[in-house]
Scaffold this active site. Structure first.
Site, PDB file in Angstrom:
ATOM      1  N   LYS A  28       0.830  -1.220   0.000  1.00  0.00           N
ATOM      2  CA  LYS A  28       0.000   0.000   0.000  1.00  0.00           C
ATOM      3  C   LYS A  28       0.857   1.260   0.000  1.00  0.00           C
ATOM      4  CE  LYS A  28      -2.055  -0.959   3.892  1.00  0.00           C
ATOM      5  NZ  LYS A  28      -1.553  -2.280   4.297  1.00  0.00           N
ATOM      6  N   ARG A 103      -9.272   1.405   9.533  1.00  0.00           N
ATOM      7  CA  ARG A 103      -8.914   0.008   9.769  1.00  0.00           C
ATOM      8  C   ARG A 103      -9.923  -0.705  10.655  1.00  0.00           C
ATOM      9  NH1 ARG A 103      -3.027   0.811   9.188  1.00  0.00           N
ATOM     10  NH2 ARG A 103      -2.044  -1.220   8.996  1.00  0.00           N
ATOM     11  N   ARG A 142      11.421  -6.766   4.858  1.00  0.00           N
ATOM     12  CA  ARG A 142      11.375  -5.335   5.171  1.00  0.00           C
ATOM     13  C   ARG A 142      11.909  -5.071   6.579  1.00  0.00           C
ATOM     14  NH1 ARG A 142       5.649  -2.280   5.080  1.00  0.00           N
ATOM     15  NH2 ARG A 142       5.396  -3.309   7.095  1.00  0.00           N
ATOM     16  N   ARG A 148      12.207  -2.122  11.064  1.00  0.00           N
ATOM     17  CA  ARG A 148      10.908  -1.814  11.691  1.00  0.00           C
ATOM     18  C   ARG A 148      10.643  -2.810  12.805  1.00  0.00           C
ATOM     19  NH1 ARG A 148       5.711  -0.340   8.057  1.00  0.00           N
ATOM     20  NH2 ARG A 148       4.717  -1.464   9.767  1.00  0.00           N
ATOM     21  N   ARG A 159      -0.439  -9.342  13.216  1.00  0.00           N
ATOM     22  CA  ARG A 159      -1.023  -8.232  12.446  1.00  0.00           C
ATOM     23  C   ARG A 159      -1.947  -8.749  11.356  1.00  0.00           C
ATOM     24  NH1 ARG A 159       4.392  -5.881  11.013  1.00  0.00           N
ATOM     25  NH2 ARG A 159       3.352  -4.719   9.362  1.00  0.00           N
TER      26      ARG A 159
END
Ligand code: ADP
Length: 203
Positions: A28, A103, A142, A148, A159
Protein backbone atom coordinates in the site's frame (compact mmCIF):
# COMPACT_ATOMS: atom_id res chain seq x y z
CA UNK A 1 -22.46 27.37 -18.70
CA UNK A 2 -24.53 26.41 -21.75
CA UNK A 3 -26.87 23.46 -21.87
CA UNK A 4 -24.40 21.54 -24.05
CA UNK A 5 -21.54 21.95 -21.59
CA UNK A 6 -21.12 18.64 -19.77
CA UNK A 7 -17.56 19.27 -18.59
CA UNK A 8 -18.63 19.67 -14.99
CA UNK A 9 -20.50 16.36 -14.77
CA UNK A 10 -19.23 14.30 -11.84
CA UNK A 11 -18.29 11.30 -14.00
CA UNK A 12 -15.64 13.34 -15.81
CA UNK A 13 -13.92 14.70 -12.69
CA UNK A 14 -10.95 12.57 -11.64
CA UNK A 15 -11.24 10.43 -8.54
CA UNK A 16 -9.30 12.27 -5.89
CA UNK A 17 -10.66 11.18 -2.53
CA UNK A 18 -9.27 7.75 -2.22
CA UNK A 19 -8.46 4.91 0.13
CA UNK A 20 -5.93 2.18 -0.48
CA UNK A 21 -6.58 -0.99 1.50
CA UNK A 22 -5.08 -4.43 1.83
CA UNK A 23 -3.27 -6.53 4.44
CA UNK A 24 0.12 -5.62 5.93
CA UNK A 25 2.78 -6.16 3.28
CA UNK A 26 0.40 -5.71 0.33
CA UNK A 27 2.45 -2.75 -0.90
CA UNK A 28 0.00 0.00 0.00
CA UNK A 29 2.66 2.50 1.03
CA UNK A 30 4.77 2.05 -2.09
CA UNK A 31 1.79 2.38 -4.40
CA UNK A 32 0.16 5.20 -2.43
CA UNK A 33 3.20 7.44 -2.87
CA UNK A 34 3.29 6.80 -6.64
CA UNK A 35 -0.42 7.28 -7.25
CA UNK A 36 -0.69 10.34 -5.03
CA UNK A 37 2.19 11.99 -6.86
CA UNK A 38 0.53 11.38 -10.22
CA UNK A 39 -2.74 12.84 -8.98
CA UNK A 40 -1.02 15.70 -7.13
CA UNK A 41 -2.73 14.82 -3.85
CA UNK A 42 -1.13 13.97 -0.49
CA UNK A 43 -0.59 10.32 0.45
CA UNK A 44 -1.59 10.15 4.09
CA UNK A 45 -0.30 7.07 5.89
CA UNK A 46 -1.38 6.68 9.50
CA UNK A 47 1.47 4.18 10.03
CA UNK A 48 4.00 6.77 8.76
CA UNK A 49 2.53 9.49 10.98
CA UNK A 50 2.74 7.19 13.99
CA UNK A 51 6.33 6.21 13.12
CA UNK A 52 7.33 9.88 12.74
CA UNK A 53 5.91 10.49 16.21
CA UNK A 54 7.76 7.47 17.61
CA UNK A 55 11.05 8.83 16.17
CA UNK A 56 10.29 12.31 17.49
CA UNK A 57 9.48 10.80 20.89
CA UNK A 58 6.26 12.79 21.13
CA UNK A 59 3.53 11.87 23.59
CA UNK A 60 1.54 10.39 20.72
CA UNK A 61 4.60 8.41 19.62
CA UNK A 62 5.19 6.90 23.05
CA UNK A 63 1.54 5.83 23.21
CA UNK A 64 1.45 4.50 19.63
CA UNK A 65 4.66 2.52 20.04
CA UNK A 66 3.21 0.49 22.90
CA UNK A 67 0.52 -0.82 20.53
CA UNK A 68 2.52 -0.99 17.30
CA UNK A 69 5.29 -3.15 18.75
CA UNK A 70 2.71 -5.76 19.73
CA UNK A 71 0.99 -5.63 16.33
CA UNK A 72 -2.14 -4.14 17.92
CA UNK A 73 -4.12 -1.19 16.62
CA UNK A 74 -3.69 2.18 18.26
CA UNK A 75 -7.02 3.12 19.96
CA UNK A 76 -9.61 4.52 17.53
CA UNK A 77 -10.11 7.78 19.43
CA UNK A 78 -6.40 8.61 19.09
CA UNK A 79 -6.21 7.66 15.43
CA UNK A 80 -9.45 9.41 14.48
CA UNK A 81 -8.35 12.72 16.03
CA UNK A 82 -5.03 12.49 14.24
CA UNK A 83 -6.68 11.89 10.84
CA UNK A 84 -9.28 14.61 11.43
CA UNK A 85 -6.58 17.23 11.88
CA UNK A 86 -4.55 15.91 8.95
CA UNK A 87 -7.55 16.07 6.59
CA UNK A 88 -8.20 19.66 7.67
CA UNK A 89 -4.81 20.80 6.35
CA UNK A 90 -4.68 22.90 3.18
CA UNK A 91 -3.02 20.32 0.95
CA UNK A 92 -5.84 17.81 1.50
CA UNK A 93 -8.68 20.07 0.38
CA UNK A 94 -8.63 18.97 -3.27
CA UNK A 95 -8.13 15.30 -2.52
CA UNK A 96 -6.10 12.72 -0.62
CA UNK A 97 -5.08 9.10 -0.68
CA UNK A 98 -5.46 7.53 2.74
CA UNK A 99 -3.21 4.54 3.41
CA UNK A 100 -3.82 2.45 6.52
CA UNK A 101 -7.00 4.25 7.54
CA UNK A 102 -9.79 3.36 8.22
CA UNK A 103 -8.91 0.01 9.77
CA UNK A 104 -11.94 -0.60 12.01
CA UNK A 105 -15.68 -0.14 11.56
CA UNK A 106 -15.56 2.65 14.14
CA UNK A 107 -12.94 4.40 12.00
CA UNK A 108 -15.19 4.04 8.93
CA UNK A 109 -17.95 5.87 10.79
CA UNK A 110 -15.54 8.52 12.01
CA UNK A 111 -14.25 9.09 8.48
CA UNK A 112 -17.82 9.34 7.15
CA UNK A 113 -18.43 12.06 9.74
CA UNK A 114 -15.24 13.96 8.88
CA UNK A 115 -16.04 13.93 5.17
CA UNK A 116 -19.63 14.99 5.80
CA UNK A 117 -18.32 17.95 7.82
CA UNK A 118 -16.07 18.86 4.92
CA UNK A 119 -19.05 18.50 2.55
CA UNK A 120 -17.40 15.76 0.53
CA UNK A 121 -17.29 11.99 0.07
CA UNK A 122 -15.03 9.16 -1.02
CA UNK A 123 -14.59 8.50 -4.75
CA UNK A 124 -12.96 5.07 -4.71
CA UNK A 125 -11.45 2.35 -2.54
CA UNK A 126 -8.45 0.61 -4.11
CA UNK A 127 -8.00 -2.92 -2.77
CA UNK A 128 -4.66 -4.70 -3.17
CA UNK A 129 -5.25 -8.45 -3.27
CA UNK A 130 -2.30 -10.60 -2.11
CA UNK A 131 -1.52 -14.09 -0.82
CA UNK A 132 -0.91 -14.29 2.92
CA UNK A 133 2.20 -16.49 2.88
CA UNK A 134 3.83 -14.27 0.26
CA UNK A 135 3.31 -11.12 2.29
CA UNK A 136 4.89 -12.70 5.37
CA UNK A 137 8.06 -13.14 3.32
CA UNK A 138 7.95 -9.53 2.13
CA UNK A 139 7.48 -8.21 5.66
CA UNK A 140 10.26 -10.30 7.18
CA UNK A 141 12.56 -8.91 4.46
CA UNK A 142 11.38 -5.33 5.17
CA UNK A 143 12.03 -5.82 8.88
CA UNK A 144 15.60 -6.87 8.11
CA UNK A 145 16.15 -3.94 5.70
CA UNK A 146 14.42 -1.10 7.53
CA UNK A 147 14.64 -2.26 11.12
CA UNK A 148 10.91 -1.81 11.69
CA UNK A 149 10.33 -3.18 15.17
CA UNK A 150 6.89 -4.56 14.22
CA UNK A 151 8.24 -6.61 11.28
CA UNK A 152 9.17 -9.78 13.18
CA UNK A 153 7.49 -13.01 12.12
CA UNK A 154 5.48 -13.37 15.31
CA UNK A 155 4.18 -9.79 15.20
CA UNK A 156 3.51 -10.06 11.47
CA UNK A 157 1.31 -13.14 11.98
CA UNK A 158 -0.57 -11.31 14.68
CA UNK A 159 -1.02 -8.23 12.45
CA UNK A 160 -2.43 -10.44 9.71
CA UNK A 161 -4.91 -11.96 12.20
CA UNK A 162 -5.94 -8.52 13.43
CA UNK A 163 -6.38 -7.44 9.80
CA UNK A 164 -8.58 -10.44 8.98
CA UNK A 165 -10.69 -9.91 12.07
CA UNK A 166 -11.01 -6.12 12.24
CA UNK A 167 -10.16 -4.66 8.85
CA UNK A 168 -11.28 -7.15 6.19
CA UNK A 169 -14.97 -6.58 7.15
CA UNK A 170 -14.61 -2.96 6.02
CA UNK A 171 -14.29 -4.10 2.45
CA UNK A 172 -17.90 -5.33 2.52
CA UNK A 173 -19.08 -1.95 3.75
CA UNK A 174 -17.37 -0.14 0.87
CA UNK A 175 -18.36 -2.89 -1.55
CA UNK A 176 -22.02 -2.19 -0.75
CA UNK A 177 -21.38 1.46 -1.60
CA UNK A 178 -19.97 0.40 -4.96
CA UNK A 179 -16.58 1.97 -4.27
CA UNK A 180 -14.18 -1.01 -4.32
CA UNK A 181 -11.77 -1.68 -7.21
CA UNK A 182 -9.65 -4.82 -6.83
CA UNK A 183 -6.09 -4.91 -8.11
CA UNK A 184 -3.71 -7.89 -8.11
CA UNK A 185 -1.00 -6.98 -5.63
CA UNK A 186 1.17 -10.01 -6.49
CA UNK A 187 2.35 -8.52 -9.79
CA UNK A 188 5.52 -6.39 -10.07
CA UNK A 189 5.51 -2.92 -8.50
CA UNK A 190 5.21 -1.22 -11.90
CA UNK A 191 2.44 -3.56 -13.02
CA UNK A 192 0.48 -2.89 -9.86
CA UNK A 193 0.86 0.88 -10.38
CA UNK A 194 -0.37 0.49 -13.96
CA UNK A 195 -3.38 -1.55 -12.82
CA UNK A 196 -4.23 1.05 -10.17
CA UNK A 197 -4.02 3.79 -12.79
CA UNK A 198 -6.41 1.82 -14.96
CA UNK A 199 -8.83 1.33 -12.07
CA UNK A 200 -8.76 5.07 -11.37
CA UNK A 201 -9.49 5.92 -14.99
CA UNK A 202 -12.48 3.59 -15.06
CA UNK A 203 -15.09 5.22 -12.85
P1 ADP B 1 1.16 -2.39 7.95
O1 ADP B 1 -0.15 -2.14 7.28
O2 ADP B 1 2.19 -2.91 7.00
O3 ADP B 1 1.03 -3.20 9.20
P2 ADP B 1 1.32 0.42 8.79
O4 ADP B 1 2.54 1.24 8.68
O5 ADP B 1 0.15 0.82 7.98
O6 ADP B 1 1.80 -1.04 8.43
O7 ADP B 1 0.86 0.34 10.32
C1 ADP B 1 1.76 -0.05 11.33
C2 ADP B 1 1.06 -0.02 12.70
O8 ADP B 1 0.58 1.31 12.97
C3 ADP B 1 -0.20 -0.89 12.82
O9 ADP B 1 0.12 -2.24 13.11
C4 ADP B 1 -0.91 -0.18 13.99
O10 ADP B 1 -0.35 -0.47 15.23
C5 ADP B 1 -0.65 1.28 13.70
N1 ADP B 1 -1.74 1.87 12.85
C6 ADP B 1 -1.59 2.34 11.59
N2 ADP B 1 -2.78 2.78 11.12
C7 ADP B 1 -3.69 2.56 12.10
C8 ADP B 1 -5.10 2.78 12.24
N3 ADP B 1 -5.82 3.29 11.23
N4 ADP B 1 -5.69 2.43 13.40
C9 ADP B 1 -5.00 1.92 14.41
N5 ADP B 1 -3.68 1.67 14.37
C10 ADP B 1 -3.02 1.98 13.22
Amino acid sequence: MTSTDTSTSSSSSPARRLLIVGPPGAGKGTQAVRIAEELAIPAISTGDIFRANVSGQTELGVLAKSYMDKGEYVPDSVTNDMVRSRLAEDDAQEGFLLDGYPRTLEQVEALDGMLAELGTDLDMVLLLVVETEAVIGRLVARGAEQGRSDDTEETIRHRLDVYAEQTAPLIDVYEKRGLVRRVDGMASIDEVTAALREALADR
